[in-house]
Design a protein around this motif. Sequence first.
Motif, PDB file in Angstrom:
ATOM      1  N   TYR A  69      12.107  -0.978   0.810  1.00 25.48           N
ATOM      2  CA  TYR A  69      11.606  -1.619   2.023  1.00 25.48           C
ATOM      3  C   TYR A  69      12.125  -0.885   3.262  1.00 25.48           C
ATOM      4  O   TYR A  69      11.368  -0.620   4.199  1.00 25.48           O
ATOM      5  N   ILE A  70      13.401  -0.554   3.274  1.00 33.71           N
ATOM      6  CA  ILE A  70      13.972   0.169   4.418  1.00 33.71           C
ATOM      7  C   ILE A  70      13.391   1.571   4.494  1.00 33.71           C
ATOM      8  O   ILE A  70      13.108   2.073   5.594  1.00 33.71           O
ATOM      9  N   ARG A  71      13.172   2.208   3.369  1.00 32.08           N
ATOM     10  CA  ARG A  71      12.532   3.534   3.374  1.00 32.08           C
ATOM     11  C   ARG A  71      11.152   3.443   4.039  1.00 32.08           C
ATOM     12  O   ARG A  71      10.778   4.283   4.850  1.00 32.08           O
ATOM     13  N   TRP A  72      10.401   2.393   3.713  1.00 31.23           N
ATOM     14  CA  TRP A  72       9.090   2.175   4.326  1.00 31.23           C
ATOM     15  C   TRP A  72       9.233   1.880   5.817  1.00 31.23           C
ATOM     16  O   TRP A  72       8.487   2.420   6.638  1.00 31.23           O
ATOM     17  N   GLU A  73      10.198   1.023   6.188  1.00 30.79           N
ATOM     18  CA  GLU A  73      10.404   0.735   7.612  1.00 30.79           C
ATOM     19  C   GLU A  73      10.717   2.008   8.390  1.00 30.79           C
ATOM     20  O   GLU A  73      10.228   2.195   9.496  1.00 30.79           O
ATOM     21  N   HIS A  74      11.540   2.867   7.812  1.00 32.18           N
ATOM     22  CA  HIS A  74      11.867   4.125   8.481  1.00 32.18           C
ATOM     23  C   HIS A  74      10.592   4.935   8.710  1.00 32.18           C
ATOM     24  O   HIS A  74      10.371   5.484   9.788  1.00 32.18           O
ATOM     25  N   TYR A  75       9.755   5.006   7.701  1.00 34.65           N
ATOM     26  CA  TYR A  75       8.491   5.728   7.799  1.00 34.65           C
ATOM     27  C   TYR A  75       7.605   5.118   8.890  1.00 34.65           C
ATOM     28  O   TYR A  75       7.025   5.831   9.714  1.00 34.65           O
ATOM     29  N   ASP A 134       0.830  -1.209   0.000  1.00 37.10           N
ATOM     30  CA  ASP A 134       0.000   0.000   0.000  1.00 37.10           C
ATOM     31  C   ASP A 134       0.863   1.257   0.000  1.00 37.10           C
ATOM     32  O   ASP A 134       0.582   2.220  -0.712  1.00 37.10           O
ATOM     33  N   TRP A 135       1.901   1.239   0.802  1.00 37.16           N
ATOM     34  CA  TRP A 135       2.824   2.386   0.873  1.00 37.16           C
ATOM     35  C   TRP A 135       3.472   2.620  -0.495  1.00 37.16           C
ATOM     36  O   TRP A 135       3.606   3.759  -0.935  1.00 37.16           O
ATOM     37  N   GLN A 136       3.852   1.539  -1.174  1.00 30.57           N
ATOM     38  CA  GLN A 136       4.437   1.670  -2.509  1.00 30.57           C
ATOM     39  C   GLN A 136       3.462   2.312  -3.487  1.00 30.57           C
ATOM     40  O   GLN A 136       3.890   2.973  -4.432  1.00 30.57           O
ATOM     41  N   VAL A 168       0.052   6.571   6.355  1.00 34.27           N
ATOM     42  CA  VAL A 168      -0.615   6.363   7.634  1.00 34.27           C
ATOM     43  C   VAL A 168      -1.234   7.676   8.092  1.00 34.27           C
ATOM     44  O   VAL A 168      -0.618   8.734   7.981  1.00 34.27           O
ATOM     45  N   ASP A 169      -2.420   7.574   8.628  1.00 32.40           N
ATOM     46  CA  ASP A 169      -3.045   8.720   9.285  1.00 32.40           C
ATOM     47  C   ASP A 169      -2.627   8.641  10.750  1.00 32.40           C
ATOM     48  O   ASP A 169      -3.269   7.967  11.559  1.00 32.40           O
ATOM     49  N   TRP A 170      -1.532   9.297  11.076  1.00 34.48           N
ATOM     50  CA  TRP A 170      -0.973   9.198  12.425  1.00 34.48           C
ATOM     51  C   TRP A 170      -1.940   9.726  13.478  1.00 34.48           C
ATOM     52  O   TRP A 170      -1.827   9.376  14.652  1.00 34.48           O
ATOM     53  N   GLY A 171      -2.894  10.549  13.081  1.00 34.58           N
ATOM     54  CA  GLY A 171      -3.892  11.051  14.013  1.00 34.58           C
ATOM     55  C   GLY A 171      -4.947  10.016  14.380  1.00 34.58           C
ATOM     56  O   GLY A 171      -5.664  10.176  15.368  1.00 34.58           O
ATOM     57  N   ASP A 172      -5.048   8.950  13.597  1.00 33.50           N
ATOM     58  CA  ASP A 172      -6.023   7.883  13.836  1.00 33.50           C
ATOM     59  C   ASP A 172      -5.275   6.653  14.343  1.00 33.50           C
ATOM     60  O   ASP A 172      -5.004   5.713  13.597  1.00 33.50           O
ATOM     61  N   ARG A 173      -4.961   6.676  15.623  1.00 34.94           N
ATOM     62  CA  ARG A 173      -4.135   5.615  16.208  1.00 34.94           C
ATOM     63  C   ARG A 173      -4.719   4.221  15.979  1.00 34.94           C
ATOM     64  O   ARG A 173      -3.981   3.272  15.746  1.00 34.94           O
ATOM     65  N   ALA A 174      -6.010   4.090  16.024  1.00 34.87           N
ATOM     66  CA  ALA A 174      -6.634   2.766  15.847  1.00 34.87           C
ATOM     67  C   ALA A 174      -6.316   2.167  14.481  1.00 34.87           C
ATOM     68  O   ALA A 174      -6.327   0.949  14.321  1.00 34.87           O
TER      69      ALA A 174
END
Length: 171
Positions: A81-87, A35-37, A42-48
Motif C-alpha cells: 500500500y505504501i509502495r503504491w502511495e509513493h507511486y 488496479d496497481w496491484q 498511471v498515464d502521467w501524460g493524460d492528466r484527465a
Amino acid sequence: MNSIPEFAELLAGCERSAVHFEARDAYFSNPRFEDWQQGERVDWGDRASWWRPYHQHVADAVARGVSVRRARVVSEPVTDYIRWEHYQTRANVEAGEAVRWLPRHQATGLLLPATDFWLFDDRLMRVHHFSGDGEWIDNELRDEPTLVSAYAEAFEAVWDRAIRHDEYEVK
C-alpha cells in the motif's frame, strides 16, 4: 462541534497552511490500488485520467498562497500500500503539495500522534479514525489550543526529520 465540514470546505477556508500527518502502513483498499496491484500504471501524460477533485482543491489552495504539506511515517520495508502511495504521490506534488517520508525507525525520540490528521492554519484539526485493518471509521474536529499546538509541534518534528518525496526511495 456537531457537524463536520467536508475536507474541501475546510481547505477552502484555509488562509496560510494545511498539513496532513499519516502514520499507517495500510489503509482501506480502493479500486486504484487494486488496479496497481494488477500491474496497471498511471498515464502521467493524460492528466484527465488521474487528476481528481482533491488535486484541484489543493491546487486552488496553493494558488491562494496556502502552504499544503504532507508527512508520512512508514515502516520499512514498506507495505504494498505504501509502495503504491509513493507511486501515486506524483499527483499530489503536481497539485502543489509538498510531501515528505519518515522511516519509522528514524522517528525514535519523537512523540507521534496516535491518529492521522489534517491541521488547518494551526487552529483547527480534523482527526481521522481507522479500524485496525485500515477501514475508515470516522473523523472529528478539534480546536482546543493545547491539543492543536501539540499536534502541530509533532508534525513539525516529523517534517524536519523526514525525506523529501523526490529523494525518498521505497525499500
